[in-house]
Scaffold this motif. Structure first.
Motif, PDB file in Angstrom:
ATOM      1  N   ALA A  24     -25.773  -3.383  41.679  1.00 56.54           N
ATOM      2  CA  ALA A  24     -26.608  -3.412  40.468  1.00 56.54           C
ATOM      3  C   ALA A  24     -27.752  -4.435  40.546  1.00 56.54           C
ATOM      4  CB  ALA A  24     -25.755  -3.633  39.226  1.00 56.54           C
ATOM      5  N   TYR A  99     -30.138   0.569  30.777  1.00 59.42           N
ATOM      6  CA  TYR A  99     -28.690   0.395  30.878  1.00 59.42           C
ATOM      7  C   TYR A  99     -28.081   0.580  29.498  1.00 59.42           C
ATOM      8  CZ  TYR A  99     -29.967  -1.832  35.265  1.00 59.42           C
ATOM      9  OH  TYR A  99     -30.483  -2.086  36.504  1.00 59.42           O
ATOM     10  N   LEU A 105     -25.156  -7.179  32.618  1.00 63.86           N
ATOM     11  CA  LEU A 105     -25.666  -7.208  33.994  1.00 63.86           C
ATOM     12  C   LEU A 105     -25.898  -8.620  34.502  1.00 63.86           C
ATOM     13  CD1 LEU A 105     -28.365  -4.443  34.161  1.00 63.86           C
ATOM     14  CD2 LEU A 105     -26.167  -4.495  35.282  1.00 63.86           C
TER      15      LEU A 105
END
Length: 109
Positions: A24, A99, A105
């Motif tokens: 990611a 997202y 994240l």
């Protein structure tokens, strides 16, 4: 998009192995490059979406999970696990890449 490990991303269907979570931060570096690209470019880089939502006027959203969740037990339902959402407009071009839970994240180094 040459520095992104596309093969590892594609091999981690529904993010159940944990490879996508590891990738990611790397994806975040190329995320903005995806905007305005054709749909086939997204599929070349990220593979077939884990889920797809058809919208009005031939628009679509591709979902790619980036963390394990309920989808690992039942792939037929849209899980609440964090996922990448790629919106494709009626011309077949990416209009947004977001997202579902951006706060989860890790930021790229």
């Amino acid at each position: 998009m040459k520095d992104f490990d596309s093969a590892a991303w594609k091999a981690d269907k529904n993010a159940c192995k944990g490879d996508r979570a590891r990738l990611a931060p790397e994806f975040e570096k190329i995320r903005n490059e995806m905007v305005e690209k054709k749909e086939y470019v997204v599929r070349n880089v990220l593979g077939k979406p884990d889920k797809e939502n058809l919208l009005e006027r031939s628009q679509r959203i591709y979902y790619y999970y980036i963390e394990a969740g309920d989808q690992c037990q039942d792939a037929s339902k849209l899980s609440d696990a964090n996922r990448l959402e790629v919106r494709i407009n009626s011309l077949g071009k990416v209009s947004e890449v977001n997202y579902s839970h951006p706060e989860k994240l890790k930021k790229p180094e």
